[in-house]
Design a protein around this motif. Structure first.
Motif, PDB file in Angstrom:
ATOM      1  N   LEU A  39      36.158 -42.048  -3.404  1.00  0.00           N
ATOM      2  CA  LEU A  39      36.492 -41.114  -4.468  1.00  0.00           C
ATOM      3  C   LEU A  39      35.912 -41.653  -5.776  1.00  0.00           C
ATOM      4  CD1 LEU A  39      37.852 -38.532  -5.326  1.00  0.00           C
ATOM      5  CD2 LEU A  39      39.973 -39.814  -5.635  1.00  0.00           C
ATOM      6  N   SER A  40      34.795 -41.064  -6.159  1.00  0.00           N
ATOM      7  CA  SER A  40      34.049 -41.485  -7.340  1.00  0.00           C
ATOM      8  C   SER A  40      33.202 -40.299  -7.781  1.00  0.00           C
ATOM      9  CB  SER A  40      33.127 -42.659  -6.994  1.00  0.00           C
ATOM     10  OG  SER A  40      32.174 -42.250  -6.020  1.00  0.00           O
ATOM     11  N   PRO A  73      45.740 -38.922  -1.376  1.00  0.00           N
ATOM     12  CA  PRO A  73      47.000 -39.637  -1.121  1.00  0.00           C
ATOM     13  C   PRO A  73      47.480 -40.263  -2.435  1.00  0.00           C
ATOM     14  CG  PRO A  73      45.157 -40.978  -0.426  1.00  0.00           C
ATOM     15  CD  PRO A  73      44.580 -39.655  -0.859  1.00  0.00           C
ATOM     16  N   PRO A  74      48.734 -40.703  -2.477  1.00  0.00           N
ATOM     17  CA  PRO A  74      49.257 -41.316  -3.710  1.00  0.00           C
ATOM     18  C   PRO A  74      48.409 -42.484  -4.216  1.00  0.00           C
ATOM     19  CG  PRO A  74      51.050 -40.871  -2.202  1.00  0.00           C
ATOM     20  CD  PRO A  74      49.784 -40.575  -1.459  1.00  0.00           C
ATOM     21  N   SER A 112      46.060 -42.143   5.239  1.00  0.00           N
ATOM     22  CA  SER A 112      44.973 -43.057   4.871  1.00  0.00           C
ATOM     23  C   SER A 112      44.931 -43.194   3.357  1.00  0.00           C
ATOM     24  CB  SER A 112      43.633 -42.523   5.372  1.00  0.00           C
ATOM     25  OG  SER A 112      42.574 -43.271   4.810  1.00  0.00           O
ATOM     26  N   ALA A 113      44.803 -44.411   2.885  1.00  0.00           N
ATOM     27  CA  ALA A 113      44.736 -44.665   1.449  1.00  0.00           C
ATOM     28  C   ALA A 113      43.348 -44.389   0.878  1.00  0.00           C
ATOM     29  CB  ALA A 113      45.141 -46.103   1.158  1.00  0.00           C
ATOM     30  N   SER A 173      36.421 -36.484   3.033  1.00  0.00           N
ATOM     31  CA  SER A 173      35.679 -37.715   2.817  1.00  0.00           C
ATOM     32  C   SER A 173      36.464 -38.882   3.413  1.00  0.00           C
ATOM     33  CB  SER A 173      35.456 -37.959   1.334  1.00  0.00           C
ATOM     34  OG  SER A 173      34.756 -39.167   1.159  1.00  0.00           O
ATOM     35  N   ALA A 174      35.782 -39.690   4.205  1.00  0.00           N
ATOM     36  CA  ALA A 174      36.428 -40.844   4.829  1.00  0.00           C
ATOM     37  C   ALA A 174      36.789 -41.898   3.791  1.00  0.00           C
ATOM     38  CB  ALA A 174      35.526 -41.449   5.906  1.00  0.00           C
ATOM     39  N   GLY A 175      36.108 -41.901   2.668  1.00  0.00           N
ATOM     40  CA  GLY A 175      36.454 -42.777   1.562  1.00  0.00           C
ATOM     41  C   GLY A 175      36.297 -44.244   1.826  1.00  0.00           C
TER      42      GLY A 175
END
Length: 176
Positions: A39-40, A73-74, A112-113, A173-175
């Motif tokens: 995440l960017s 996610p949080p 997933s984080a 996105s698997a991130g």
């Protein structure tokens, strides 16, 4: 809670669609893995390209798929908010091109984080359907009183179903 979990399970478990392929897959061109999956700014740009490259059911005609929701996610909430916050840039290289581009949804059920999602507005490009038996959204309550024991029995029922129906309005996105 149960109804919400049923819908989120479709996403989290990456269910198979009627074409036999997983909801999020390279075959559907809506899965990002590798270097640009975090995440960017680069990750959001890659996800936007996936969205904009979706085609009609014929596989040829482009459609106007536009994401409305960034779902995280949080653990990624702060990063997501930073990516869509307006800034006052002093030069063009500092402009935030994603300012107010998405509504952020922070979902605790995401396990997933690192994984995150973009989704179109359901009215524009529905990916999931849910329904109630006979259109009755409310729970039905039936009571039976027992005169001999002064007891009351309750039966609470509600029929609900959910299904993933289209892959073109969502990108995962698997991130990594």
């Amino acid at each position: 809670e149960l109804r919400g979990q049923m819908v989120w399970d479709l996403i989290i478990k990456n269910v198979k669609l009627s074409d036999g392929k997983a909801l999020y897959s390279t075959d559907h061109n809506n899965l990002i893995t590798g270097a640009n999956s975090a995440l960017s700014e680069e990750g959001l740009a890659a996800a936007m390209v996936k969205f904009k490259r979706q085609t009609g059911l014929d596989g040829k005609r482009p459609i106007r798929a536009t994401p409305k929701y960034l779902i995280v996610p949080p653990e990624l909430e702060v990063t997501a908010k930073k990516l869509v916050t307006a800034i006052t840039a002093s030069n063009t290289k500092d402009v935030n091109v994603f300012t107010n581009a998405f509504n952020i949804i922070v979902e605790q059920r995401l396990t997933s984080a690192t994984e995150w999602y973009l989704m179109a507005a359901p009215a524009a490009l529905p990916c999931f359907y849910y329904a109630y038996l006979d259109g009755s959204e409310a729970l039905r309550v039936k009571t039976t009183e027992d005169f001999d024991t002064d007891s009351v029995k309750y039966a609470v029922r509600g029929e609900f179903g959910a299904a993933a129906v289209d892959f073109r309005g969502t990108v995962k996105s698997a991130g990594k």
